[in-house]
Design an enzyme around this catalytic site. Structure first.
Site, PDB file in Angstrom:
ATOM      1  N   THR A   1       0.991  -1.202   0.274  1.00  0.00           N
ATOM      2  CA  THR A   1       0.089   0.032   0.103  1.00  0.00           C
ATOM      3  C   THR A   1       0.869   1.138   0.123  1.00  0.00           C
ATOM      4  OG1 THR A   1      -0.192  -0.309   2.297  1.00  0.00           O
ATOM      5  CG2 THR A   1      -1.914  -1.288   0.977  1.00  0.00           C
ATOM      6  N   ASP A   2      -0.022   2.465  -0.139  1.00  0.00           N
ATOM      7  CA  ASP A   2       0.829   3.760  -0.273  1.00  0.00           C
ATOM      8  C   ASP A   2       0.622   4.466   1.141  1.00  0.00           C
ATOM      9  OD1 ASP A   2       1.176   3.471  -3.074  1.00  0.00           O
ATOM     10  OD2 ASP A   2      -1.071   4.063  -3.206  1.00  0.00           O
TER      11      ASP A   2
ATOM     12  N   SER B   1       1.340   8.592   5.200  1.00  0.00           N
ATOM     13  CA  SER B   1       0.733   8.523   3.685  1.00  0.00           C
ATOM     14  C   SER B   1       1.668   8.806   2.691  1.00  0.00           C
ATOM     15  CB  SER B   1      -0.343   9.504   3.815  1.00  0.00           C
ATOM     16  OG  SER B   1      -1.058   9.266   2.444  1.00  0.00           O
ATOM     17  N   ARG B   2       2.038   7.825   1.832  1.00  0.00           N
ATOM     18  CA  ARG B   2       3.393   8.267   0.776  1.00  0.00           C
ATOM     19  C   ARG B   2       2.962   9.121  -0.075  1.00  0.00           C
ATOM     20  NH1 ARG B   2       4.610   2.128   1.112  1.00  0.00           N
ATOM     21  NH2 ARG B   2       4.821   2.019   3.275  1.00  0.00           N
ATOM     22  N   VAL B   3       1.836   9.237  -0.728  1.00  0.00           N
ATOM     23  CA  VAL B   3       1.291  10.101  -1.843  1.00  0.00           C
ATOM     24  C   VAL B   3       0.248  11.087  -1.650  1.00  0.00           C
ATOM     25  CG1 VAL B   3       2.132   8.223  -3.669  1.00  0.00           C
ATOM     26  CG2 VAL B   3      -0.187   8.413  -2.714  1.00  0.00           C
TER      27      VAL B   3
END
Lengths: 512, 179
Positions: free
Chosen positions: A348-349, A374-376
């Site tokens: 997951t991101d 939250s990577r993006v």
């Protein structure tokens, strides 16, 4: 079911007129063995992978093991009527489920059949459950927000349309509650929600349905239910079916959100099916492809490129739709290093980590802001939120550090005390009751007030009272402030001044 | 031994027999071995028992099973004993005859009819199927009143269904979908 005799007559007329005694060529096999929902069939020479097999009496199966002389299949539905030696027919169709707007507001099982007693669902389109994930060219980076209505998430761990954000935590930490709140917050917006319950208690799913109905959220929601009482095959299939239903909207330029509750139970169902199919077990007896199982499921969530419909006009329509995924994974004793959680974390991101201690100490939603990422999603926040959230994240980090260090200190300097005071008030702002999602502009008002010392002199116990009255005051006296943020997406110049003036005015009247 | 292994042994035997133009003789040899084993229960018990040593099985085979059979069959049986694969002899024989029939262009199929066919209709049907498939058709004709009308032909794992029962079932499905 109501049967209209006139309709039957007209169908029969068409049948008689168009009757042509064609023969049908079928691929058939013989059932060798069946048990625990898994069947072995000899014959079926031309069987395809994931082909639907007809066991008769309306019972279908899916071919999963193609061997030189037999086919291994999982049976979807009641297999007690199947007999050894009976004929099994190949349908030539890859397993697919009905999709479309008619599914909205309905509760269906893993093969898309209604289970809510509201009659048949008339759809014209069906999608394969094992659909192809959009390729790199057909995607674009995530840039639009999914507003969950939960302050701590929208401000610090933002989720974008097309993102896959894991919700991870022990039992009873509010994982499902976050998802339900997210669905409730989409009322009047353009995000279609799909809630997939895998291996859940029937009563849990029923209560989710009741909450959604009570708040008018079923109008834009589909519930795919594969409860614990269903066969492992149906539990395995349910997330794929839910994704296919979401893909329909994604491919038509609309936006959809699919929630998998939860993927640990899904992995357990797949382990059961795999072991029954005699596939070799690996770590914790999960099959070797359990990582691929979840990655191929979650890869189908994507934000489509603006020109995706030009590249693949057969599949996509204009509008760069999106499919967002919120998978849930339940963990034991806070152990995020177990097999399935680490798998899904890496796919997951980002993840939202919910903590039992926080939950028990009254911080609800119990989001651990330090371990959640939250990577993006950061690029998906509206500019206004980005502006105030930066300060919030910084001050919360400083507060956590100080709180840990000063736990045993008796006398603190004024600056440290001020930071602790502000941190405690920010924690209060981030607390939020269930089923009360907050609009983004109101989140911005409160975060601004908290990070800019407007709450420092308000007693901790009165922060929520301040929030309630201040937001009512803003809606009543300064509606243009919120409208300006929503319209421009920015929080600058006159809007900031207006909020400052409003805060000053409100503080004069507020009595703690 | 698995069915797959039996198929591989049968395939190798069939290729050797074809090269030596001895398919018929090898087939007869295999049938003779089967007949000998079926006639002598004691020999069969010894031959298939996993605890009996290979030397004893080879002696039994030489004395009771392999007299007068084609040398390829004798060698095959000895090889099976040495490799401890004698348990697959029945499947191997079946696979060999399937290969033989395929090579000779023989097609076995099952024909199910709603009413018994008379001889003329049978002959005409077999002739038509032979010309359509280009093979020598060996039909097994079964009466199946469940079909209501028409007929159903099954070749291996393919079924050609021209029965009234199937037509009514598909009409039922269309009616359900339409109403």
């Amino acid at each position: 079911m109501d049967i209209n005799p006139a309709e039957i007559t007209s169908v029969l007329k068409r049948e008689i007129e168009g009757y042509d005694s064609k023969v049908e060529v079928e691929s058939i096999g013989t059932l060798i063995s069946i048990g625990d929902g898994v069947a072995r069939i000899s014959g079926l020479r031309d069987c395809q992978m994931s082909e639907m097999l007809d066991f008769g009496d309306g019972v279908f199966g899916i071919a999963l093991n193609l061997e030189s002389d037999t086919v291994g299949a999982v049976v979807l539905g009641d297999f007690t009527k199947a007999k050894e030696g009976q004929t099994v027919k190949g349908t030539g169709q890859i397993m697919s489920v009905p999709v479309g707007p008619a599914m909205l507001g309905r509760v269906v099982n893993a093969i898309g059949e209604p289970v809510d007693g509201k009659g048949a669902i008339k759809t014209e389109v069906s999608y394969p459950v094992e659909g192809r994930a959009p390729n790199v060219l057909e995607r674009q980076p995530v840039h639009e927000p999914v507003q969950t209505g939960i302050v701590s998430i929208d401000a610090m761990i933002p989720i974008g349309r097309g993102q896959r954000e894991l919700i991870i935590g022990d039992r009873q930490t509010g994982k499902t509650a976050i998802c339900v709140d997210t669905i409730l917050n989409q009322k009047g917006k353009d995000l279609i929600c799909i809630y997939v319950a895998v291996g859940q208690k029937m009563s849990t799913t029923k209560s989710v349905q009741a909450v959604l109905e009570k708040h008018g959220a079923m109008d834009y929601t589909i519930i795919v239910n594969a409860p614990a009482s269903e066969s492992a095959a149906l539990q395995w299939l349910a997330p794929f079916a839910g994704t296919a239903m979401g893909e329909y909207f994604r491919d038509r330029g609309q936006h959809a959100l699919v929630i998998y509750d939860d993927l640990y139970k899904h992995a357990m169902a797949w382990r059961e099916v795999s072991l029954l199919l005699r596939r070799p077990p690996g770590r914790e007896a999960f099959p070797g492809d359990v990582f691929a199982l979840h990655s191929r499921l979650l890869e189908r969530s994507a934000k489509l490129a603006a020109d995706a419909h030009e590249q693949n006009p057969g599949q996509y329509q204009a509008g760069s739709g999106s499919l967002t995924a919120l998978p849930i994974v339940e963990i034991q004793q806070g152990d995020v290093t177990a097999y399935i959680p680490t798998n899904v974390i890496s796919i997951t991101d980002g993840q939202i980590y919910l903590e039992t201690d926080l939950f028990n100490s009254g911080v609800r939603p119990a989001v651990n802001a330090g371990l959640s990422v939250s990577r993006v999603g950061g690029s998906a926040q509206i500019k206004a939120m980005k502006k105030v959230a930066g300060q919030l994240r910084l001050q919360m980090a400083q507060f956590r550090e100080l709180a840990a260090f000063t736990q045993f200190a008796s006398d603190l300097d004024a600056a440290t005390l001020a930071q602790l005071t502000r941190g405690e008030r920010l924690v209060e702002i981030l607390k939020q009751p269930q089923y009360e999602p907050m609009p983004v502009e109101e989140q911005i008002f409160m975060i601004y007030a908290g990070t800019n010392r407007y709450l420092d002199d308000v007693p901790i116990a009165k922060v929520k009272k301040f929030q309630k009255e201040f937001l009512a005051f803003m809606r009543d006296r300064y509606p243009q402030c919120g409208q300006a943020i929503l319209k421009s997406g920015k929080f600058e110049g006159d809007t900031v001044e207006m909020l400052k003036a409003a805060l000053a005015e409100f503080k004069k009247t507020f009595t703690a | 031994m698995s069915q797959a292994a039996a198929e591989r042994y049968a395939g190798a035997l069939f290729e050797l027999a074809s090269e030596k133009n001895a398919v018929e003789d090898v087939g007869q040899g295999l049938l003779a071995v089967r007949k000998a084993l079926q006639a002598d229960a004691g020999a069969a018990k010894t031959f298939f028992a996993p605890r009996v040593p290979a030397t004893e099985k080879r002696r039994l085979a030489d004395q009771k099973l392999l007299t007068g059979v084609h040398p390829l069959v004798a060698k095959l049986v000895r090889l099976l004993i040495d490799r401890r694969r004698e348990g697959s002899l029945w499947s191997l024989i079946l696979c060999f005859f399937e290969l033989k029939e395929t090579a000779e262009g023989i097609l076995r199929l099952t024909i199910e009819t709603a009413r018994p066919l008379d001889d003329a209709a049978r002959t005409a049907l077999v002739a038509k199927l032979s010309s359509a498939t280009g093979k020598k058709v060996l039909p097994e004709i079964v009466d199946n009143a469940d079909l209501l009308g028409g007929m159903r032909i099954t070749i291996g794992s393919t079924r050609i269904d021209g029965s009234l029962k199937r037509a009514l079932e598909s009409l039922g499905k269309r009616l359900k979908a339409a109403v």
